[in-house]
Design a protein around this motif. Structure first.
Motif, PDB file in Angstrom:
ATOM      1  N   VAL A  39       0.915  -1.241  -0.118  1.00  0.00           N
ATOM      2  CA  VAL A  39       0.048   0.099   0.061  1.00  0.00           C
ATOM      3  C   VAL A  39       0.899   1.245  -0.091  1.00  0.00           C
ATOM      4  CG1 VAL A  39      -1.951   1.507   1.230  1.00  0.00           C
ATOM      5  CG2 VAL A  39      -1.857  -1.390   1.286  1.00  0.00           C
ATOM      6  N   SER A  41      -0.648   4.349  -0.700  1.00  0.00           N
ATOM      7  CA  SER A  41      -1.456   5.629  -1.074  1.00  0.00           C
ATOM      8  C   SER A  41      -2.548   5.411   0.169  1.00  0.00           C
ATOM      9  CB  SER A  41      -2.037   5.601  -2.193  1.00  0.00           C
ATOM     10  OG  SER A  41      -3.377   6.654  -2.194  1.00  0.00           O
ATOM     11  N   LEU A  42      -2.584   6.552   0.697  1.00  0.00           N
ATOM     12  CA  LEU A  42      -3.619   6.610   1.864  1.00  0.00           C
ATOM     13  C   LEU A  42      -5.158   6.911   1.293  1.00  0.00           C
ATOM     14  CD1 LEU A  42      -1.434   8.593   4.623  1.00  0.00           C
ATOM     15  CD2 LEU A  42      -2.327   6.137   4.668  1.00  0.00           C
ATOM     16  N   ALA A  43      -5.419   6.997  -0.066  1.00  0.00           N
ATOM     17  CA  ALA A  43      -6.405   7.328  -0.517  1.00  0.00           C
ATOM     18  C   ALA A  43      -7.570   6.076  -0.494  1.00  0.00           C
ATOM     19  CB  ALA A  43      -6.451   7.270  -2.026  1.00  0.00           C
ATOM     20  N   ASP A  44      -8.737   6.400  -0.492  1.00  0.00           N
ATOM     21  CA  ASP A  44      -9.921   5.654  -0.134  1.00  0.00           C
ATOM     22  C   ASP A  44     -10.004   4.360  -1.244  1.00  0.00           C
ATOM     23  OD1 ASP A  44     -12.180   4.286   1.110  1.00  0.00           O
ATOM     24  OD2 ASP A  44     -13.367   5.605  -0.155  1.00  0.00           O
ATOM     25  N   ASP A  45      -9.560   4.747  -2.348  1.00  0.00           N
ATOM     26  CA  ASP A  45      -9.427   3.688  -3.507  1.00  0.00           C
ATOM     27  C   ASP A  45      -8.400   3.965  -4.447  1.00  0.00           C
ATOM     28  OD1 ASP A  45     -10.419   1.665  -5.019  1.00  0.00           O
ATOM     29  OD2 ASP A  45     -12.317   2.103  -5.133  1.00  0.00           O
ATOM     30  N   SER A  49      -4.038   1.692  -3.134  1.00  0.00           N
ATOM     31  CA  SER A  49      -4.632   1.745  -1.902  1.00  0.00           C
ATOM     32  C   SER A  49      -5.059   0.378  -1.157  1.00  0.00           C
ATOM     33  CB  SER A  49      -6.004   2.537  -2.398  1.00  0.00           C
ATOM     34  OG  SER A  49      -6.726   1.516  -3.018  1.00  0.00           O
ATOM     35  N   LEU A  50      -5.465   0.466  -0.184  1.00  0.00           N
ATOM     36  CA  LEU A  50      -5.651  -0.710   0.664  1.00  0.00           C
ATOM     37  C   LEU A  50      -7.017  -1.287   0.336  1.00  0.00           C
ATOM     38  CD1 LEU A  50      -5.425  -2.862   3.115  1.00  0.00           C
ATOM     39  CD2 LEU A  50      -6.746  -1.161   4.419  1.00  0.00           C
ATOM     40  N   ARG A  51      -8.047  -0.537  -0.108  1.00  0.00           N
ATOM     41  CA  ARG A  51      -9.150  -1.180  -0.809  1.00  0.00           C
ATOM     42  C   ARG A  51      -8.922  -1.820  -2.293  1.00  0.00           C
ATOM     43  NH1 ARG A  51     -14.596   0.306   0.212  1.00  0.00           N
ATOM     44  NH2 ARG A  51     -13.927   2.138   1.297  1.00  0.00           N
ATOM     45  N   TYR A  52      -8.139  -1.401  -3.017  1.00  0.00           N
ATOM     46  CA  TYR A  52      -7.750  -1.761  -4.300  1.00  0.00           C
ATOM     47  C   TYR A  52      -6.902  -3.388  -3.989  1.00  0.00           C
ATOM     48  CZ  TYR A  52      -5.678  -2.339  -8.936  1.00  0.00           C
ATOM     49  OH  TYR A  52      -5.831  -2.618 -10.445  1.00  0.00           O
ATOM     50  N   ILE A  70      -6.529   6.290   6.802  1.00  0.00           N
ATOM     51  CA  ILE A  70      -7.244   6.207   5.876  1.00  0.00           C
ATOM     52  C   ILE A  70      -8.555   6.309   5.961  1.00  0.00           C
ATOM     53  CG2 ILE A  70      -7.985   4.416   4.028  1.00  0.00           C
ATOM     54  CD1 ILE A  70      -5.465   3.094   4.576  1.00  0.00           C
ATOM     55  N   ASP A 348      -1.060  -2.446  -9.450  1.00  0.00           N
ATOM     56  CA  ASP A 348      -1.488  -1.166  -9.590  1.00  0.00           C
ATOM     57  C   ASP A 348      -1.500  -0.801 -11.016  1.00  0.00           C
ATOM     58  OD1 ASP A 348       1.601   0.602  -8.306  1.00  0.00           O
ATOM     59  OD2 ASP A 348       1.347  -0.730 -10.133  1.00  0.00           O
TER      60      ASP A 348
END
Length: 352
Positions: A39, A41-45, A49-52, A70, A348
């Motif tokens: 991970v 990026s601290l972005a939501d998606d 990102s974690l979500r990705y 996050i 990514d």
């Protein structure tokens, strides 16, 4: 202090966590056989990102190259065979929480959860039909609903060395008496610190639950609650009351397929009740067969409830400033630092 603690060597290498849980979640392998996903990026998606990473279908061992918060705008769904490994960084999840839905073999380690808002928002929601889950060394506080919610047939779960604070409804196991399929659920909670949370440490319907070496203090309503058909084995825990002196509570409810209502059962073995705490145990009903953990796993490390154990749980639960171990797994070459980890799959760059 001389304490003999469980899984003491899991930080010797990155994937040593796999299958090292004690109790019902002992077979959780997480992303053991997958590649690393870092991970960035601290972005939501979005990529990095974690979500990705959590939505990918293949096994992954997820690590972090960043620290920070996050902000989740919706539940983050975690797919099967994932390790979310926060060692080496400080990651806080807020806004919403993680959802483990119809998945298996998930490890969640060394994260913070704080400030979740919205209807039915839990920090970690495990339902339905998820299994082989291990939640380890996480700090959880201040969510709109529960901190950990386990229900609808989810089973083979361990929660260990977590710190719970600043919250009301802490851990719910079994959502309501109509879900008779929850009779299959089995959960172990050990070496956790319930630090002034009001209730549900845990509250249980139907499930078999093993509690050992936890420290629960200053609850607002009760420490542990047994309801419809639940069987709770409380072993060598420390219960320290404040104004509310009774540790164990029983609630009577009627299962959907039964004609009469009933509560659950709690067996206390070696528990320590201090500061005027009253256990609140009720006699076992004749003819009721209470399970024992040894029927399901052969060994676990349990200490006597002592001042040394209490001190350890106050200072060594929740998120820890732990270095990220090197990865000796053959899928990914060992690298000297997170920034130089080689990913064999460049996730990514995949299309959404």
């Amino acid at each position: 202090m001389g304490l003999v603690l469980p899984y003491a060597n899991v930080d010797s290498s990155l994937r040593a966590l796999a299958c090292k849980a004690e109790g019902f979640g002992r077979n959780a392998i997480g992303g053991l056989h997958g590649n690393l996903y870092c991970v960035t990026s601290l972005a939501d998606d979005g990529p990095g990102s974690l979500r990705y990473g959590c939505r990918q279908k293949e096994p992954l061992w997820i690590i972090f190259d960043v620290s920070g918060t996050i902000e989740l705008s919706s539940y983050l769904n975690v797919s099967s065979h994932k390790s979310i490994d926060g060692r080496g960084q400080r990651i806080k999840l807020t806004g919403k929480g993680l959802r483990l839905k119809e998945c298996e073999h998930v490890i969640i380690c060394n994260l913070e959860f704080e400030g979740g808002r919205g209807h039915d928002v839990d920090a970690i929601q495990i339902k339905p039909n998820s299994k082989h889950i291990w939640i380890d060394r996480c700090s959880l506080s201040d969510y709109a609903d529960g901190l950990i919610d386990i229900s609808r047939g989810s089973t083979e779960i361990t929660v260990s060395r977590c710190h719970f604070s600043n919250h009301d409804k802490t851990i719910l196991i079994g959502a309501d008496p109509s879900n008779i399929g929850d009779r299959c659920m089995r959960v172990t909670i050990h070496h956790c610190f319930f630090d002034g949370t009001r209730q549900r440490h845990p509250r249980v319907r139907f499930a078999k639950v093993h509690l050992f070496n936890n420290y629960t203090r200053n609850w607002g309503i009760y420490a542990v609650c047994a309801s419809v058909e639940s069987q709770i084995y409380s072993q060598c825990n420390i219960y320290e009351a404040a104004e509310k002196k009774v540790a164990f509570k029983y609630l009577t409810e009627k299962a959907a397929d039964c004609s009469e209502a009933c509560s659950g059962f709690i067996r206390s073995e070696g528990d320590l009740f201090v500061e005027g705490t009253q256990a609140g145990l009720t006699p076992m009903t004749s003819g009721i067969s209470m399970y024992h953990p040894s029927e399901h796993y052969t060994s676990w490390k349990v200490e006597s409830p002592s001042d040394a154990l209490k001190h350890f749980l106050q200072h060594n639960t929740g998120w820890q400033s732990t270095m990220l171990p090197a990865d000796n797994h053959p899928l990914v070459p060992q690298q000297p630092g997170v920034n130089q980890i080689i990913q064999e799959q460049n996730l990514d760059k995949r299309p959404e």
